[in-house]
Enzyme design. Sequence first.
Site, PDB file in Angstrom:
ATOM      1  N   HIS A 114     -13.262  27.641  28.545  1.00 25.65           N
ATOM      2  CA  HIS A 114     -14.688  27.529  28.860  1.00 25.65           C
ATOM      3  C   HIS A 114     -15.552  27.270  27.635  1.00 25.65           C
ATOM      4  CE1 HIS A 114     -14.172  28.751  33.065  1.00 25.65           C
ATOM      5  NE2 HIS A 114     -13.260  29.592  32.600  1.00 25.65           N
TER       6      HIS A 114
ATOM      7  N   ALA B  86     -14.947  36.904  37.846  1.00 24.31           N
ATOM      8  CA  ALA B  86     -16.268  36.906  37.206  1.00 24.31           C
ATOM      9  C   ALA B  86     -17.151  35.752  37.669  1.00 24.31           C
ATOM     10  CB  ALA B  86     -16.103  36.838  35.690  1.00 24.31           C
ATOM     11  N   GLN B  87     -16.686  34.964  38.638  1.00 31.45           N
ATOM     12  CA  GLN B  87     -17.477  33.834  39.130  1.00 31.45           C
ATOM     13  C   GLN B  87     -18.628  34.355  39.999  1.00 31.45           C
ATOM     14  OE1 GLN B  87     -16.316  30.399  38.757  1.00 31.45           O
ATOM     15  NE2 GLN B  87     -14.498  30.949  37.620  1.00 31.45           N
TER      16      GLN B  87
ATOM     17  N   ASN C 219      -3.750  36.434  38.158  1.00 39.09           N
ATOM     18  CA  ASN C 219      -5.166  36.792  38.148  1.00 39.09           C
ATOM     19  C   ASN C 219      -5.947  35.924  39.132  1.00 39.09           C
ATOM     20  OD1 ASN C 219      -5.603  38.761  35.657  1.00 39.09           O
ATOM     21  ND2 ASN C 219      -4.120  37.204  35.043  1.00 39.09           N
TER      22      ASN C 219
ATOM     23  N   ARG D 105       7.057  41.737  51.568  1.00 48.19           N
ATOM     24  CA  ARG D 105       6.883  41.265  52.950  1.00 48.19           C
ATOM     25  C   ARG D 105       5.749  40.243  53.086  1.00 48.19           C
ATOM     26  NH1 ARG D 105       8.075  46.847  54.123  1.00 48.19           N
ATOM     27  NH2 ARG D 105      10.132  46.991  55.100  1.00 48.19           N
TER      28      ARG D 105
ATOM     29  N   ASP E 225      -8.035  30.348  28.748  1.00 49.15           N
ATOM     30  CA  ASP E 225      -9.167  30.803  29.566  1.00 49.15           C
ATOM     31  C   ASP E 225     -10.239  31.412  28.647  1.00 49.15           C
ATOM     32  OD1 ASP E 225     -10.725  31.219  31.782  1.00 49.15           O
ATOM     33  OD2 ASP E 225      -9.611  32.936  32.548  1.00 49.15           O
TER      34      ASP E 225
ATOM     35  N   LEU F  23     -11.814  42.430  33.933  1.00 49.83           N
ATOM     36  CA  LEU F  23     -11.506  41.322  33.033  1.00 49.83           C
ATOM     37  C   LEU F  23     -12.279  40.072  33.434  1.00 49.83           C
ATOM     38  CD1 LEU F  23      -7.646  41.563  32.435  1.00 49.83           C
ATOM     39  CD2 LEU F  23      -9.381  41.404  30.653  1.00 49.83           C
TER      40      LEU F  23
ATOM     41  N   GLY G 274     -12.096  37.038  31.243  1.00 47.84           N
ATOM     42  CA  GLY G 274     -11.662  35.907  30.430  1.00 47.84           C
ATOM     43  C   GLY G 274     -11.102  36.416  29.119  1.00 47.84           C
TER      44      GLY G 274
END
Length: 383
Positions: free
Chosen positions: A56, A135-136, A214, A222, A269, A305, A307
């Site tokens: 980013h 975190a979006q 992540n 299963r 990331d 977390l 990034g």
Amino acid sequence: MIIQSKKVWLADQFVEAQIEVENGKIVNLYEYGTKAVDKDYGSERILPGFIDVHCHGAYGFDTNDADEEGLRHWIKNIVSEGVTALLPTTITQSEEVLTGALKNVAKVVKEGYTGAEIVGIHFEGPYLDMKYKGAQPEQFICKPTVEQFKKYQEAANGMIKYITMATETDEDFALTQYCAEHGVVVSIGHSASTSEQAVRAFAYGARSMTHVYNGMTPFNHRANGLVGAAYRIKSMYGEIICDGNHSTPAALHQFFEAKGPHYGIMVSDALMAKGKPIGSKFLFGGNEIEIYPDGSAHLTSTKGLAGSTLRINDGLRILIEEALVPVDTAINSCTRNPAACLHLEDRKGSIKVGLDADLVVLDRNYQVLETYCMGKAMLAQEA
């Protein structure tokens, strides 16, 4: 220019060799000691340049900032960790912000820059799942449509080469199929997809998975989830953040054990906080994040977390020395595999005659001694 070392990464092994470069390309490979050289690296390792498909920003710049000089500063300095090619990566935001970010990258590419090559844009979001958004910012997450994506691609001047999306929200896999047909890598991520849904997405053209473990449905014996699909679909690429925080060394080992040497892709990331002091705080997608002592980035609101600040050369060390991933698999993960995923293997990712002279020289501690971008010694220019 001719450089040489007793440890040049050729054909999945270290060999004694000389590399001759002309006009940014590798034009000859000779036996060690054959010709007079411009630089002899002794027993230091020469590898293909690193490729980061999910990053980013760094040094206080984020792709969504749409700041020309910030982008240029990032691209120029990222060579310090051996990166010679990358995809500036967006985060979910308003259509206005994303359009500005895409136009900015396209403008810088058109006008020129110095450093690692921008080989495309990674469009992460806004077509994501709410539960696995990470975190979006949820207020800008929306359903995927071909029509809207076409507008984004026009703003990017065709530079979107990779898109992260929750493919289970893509009705009839319309955008998945459109992207696959138009040379855009579809990567399943921030997704609540089942393993079975992932198989269908693969059949419609999805080619990768975003930061495996992540932002996705976990493995259960299963209900295998996306993690199970990452293990099972052998010919699907999978990104993984190799900082030891997002996934333990044992989990990294397990991923590459399942994926094999040709389909795992190391990514950073990395956020704008990379290169900034511990404790620094930034806004990422409108959310405040803080850098912890281990280099990880966390949301200040939830402590989750958000990034990393990983340097790719450090990721290589973690894979080999801590996760005990085979050397060839680890090297492929940041060179050959991302190049192949992006359909760039005819230009990048390996040390071969005819390919771009993108090279990184590492010492025994994985520190970068020199980075060559298209044959130009980038660190020497700064000295």
